[in-house]
Design an enzyme around this catalytic site. Structure first.
Site, short mmCIF file in Angstrom:
data_model
loop_
_atom_site.label_atom_id
_atom_site.label_comp_id
_atom_site.label_asym_id
_atom_site.label_seq_id
_atom_site.Cartn_x
_atom_site.Cartn_y
_atom_site.Cartn_z
N ALA A 87 0.83 -1.21 0.00
CA ALA A 87 0.00 0.00 0.00
C ALA A 87 0.86 1.25 0.00
O ALA A 87 2.04 1.23 0.37
CB ALA A 87 -0.92 0.01 1.22
N ASP A 88 0.26 2.35 -0.42
CA ASP A 88 0.89 3.66 -0.31
C ASP A 88 -0.21 4.70 -0.12
O ASP A 88 -1.32 4.54 -0.63
CB ASP A 88 1.71 3.99 -1.56
CG ASP A 88 2.66 5.15 -1.31
OD1 ASP A 88 3.60 4.96 -0.51
OD2 ASP A 88 2.46 6.23 -1.87
N THR A 89 0.11 5.74 0.62
CA THR A 89 -0.87 6.78 0.94
C THR A 89 -0.30 8.16 0.69
O THR A 89 0.85 8.44 1.07
CB THR A 89 -1.31 6.68 2.41
OG1 THR A 89 -1.86 5.39 2.66
CG2 THR A 89 -2.36 7.74 2.75
N THR A 123 -5.40 6.29 -0.68
CA THR A 123 -4.58 5.11 -0.39
C THR A 123 -4.76 4.11 -1.52
O THR A 123 -5.88 3.80 -1.93
CB THR A 123 -4.98 4.47 0.95
OG1 THR A 123 -4.62 5.33 2.02
CG2 THR A 123 -4.26 3.14 1.14
N ALA A 124 -3.64 3.64 -2.04
CA ALA A 124 -3.64 2.63 -3.08
C ALA A 124 -3.18 1.31 -2.49
O ALA A 124 -2.31 1.28 -1.61
CB ALA A 124 -2.71 3.03 -4.22
#
Length: 204
Positions: A87-89, A123-124
């Site tokens: 994840a990344d935000t 968020t991905a």
């Protein structure tokens, strides 16, 4: 807003589908979000260059999450029988993407800008389910900050929450004290959209 009491219904719903997984991220917030729901987490952070590639904010953050998952799946750390999440935000504010502040001054400037204003947290995630699917997606939530004076900002900075946090605040720790309200999934703001993850896991 009120303090979040964990585990809440969103966390427990996800935990009903997954008992053990790999988290391809070094984020302690994401790990805590899962562990407080009773999930066994194997943390496998991947060293990748976080290049913001894409024509939209969603594409940029999604590409980073996908690169982390690609790195994990190709690494010696890969555990083939367990589901995995990367994840990344990022925070989108007035057309600019806001990541992690490198200094207290940068964090102060970010919080001062957010004061009394709305921001969008994106968020991905990349979800890998052995033998079933890999799903890449994004989720968004809108955060409204309280109107903060200089003393409140300095007090918040003193907590250290701003360090290594997208947007310079952590909702699970003391961030709830400076946030007025959230429109969307609070776990998306923390950095792992468990609502969407649960829906995807249930559909497989």
């Amino acid at each position: 807003m009120n303090r979040i009491t964990e585990p809440d219904s969103i966390q427990l719903a996800f935990a009903s589908n997954v008992k053990e997984l790999v988290l391809a991220s070094r984020s302690e917030n994401r790990r805590a979000l899962l562990e407080r729901a009773g999930i066994r987490v194997h943390q496998r952070p991947m060293e990748t260059e976080e290049l913001k590639i894409g024509s939209t904010a969603e594409e940029k953050v999604l590409n980073i999450a996908k690169m982390k998952m690609d790195a994990y799946l190709e690494s010696e750390e890969f555990i083939a029988h367990l589901p995995a999440i990367s994840a990344d935000t990022l925070v989108l504010f007035r057309g600019s993407l806001i990541g992690k502040a490198k200094t207290r001054e940068e964090a102060r400037n970010a919080l001062s800008s957010f004061s009394g204003n709305r921001q969008e947290v994106i968020t991905a995630c990349s979800l890998y389910v052995p033998g079933k699917a890999r799903i890449d997606f994004t989720d968004k939530a809108e955060v409204l900050f309280r109107k903060l004076d200089g003393k409140e900002i300095e007090s918040y900075l003193d907590t250290g929450d701003w360090i290594e946090a997208a947007g310079s605040y952590r909702l699970q720790r003391n961030g709830w004290t400076i946030v007025e309200s959230i429109s969307g999934d609070w776990t998306t703001v923390v950095g792992l959209p468990l609502g969407k993850l649960t829906a995807y896991m249930s559909s497989l």
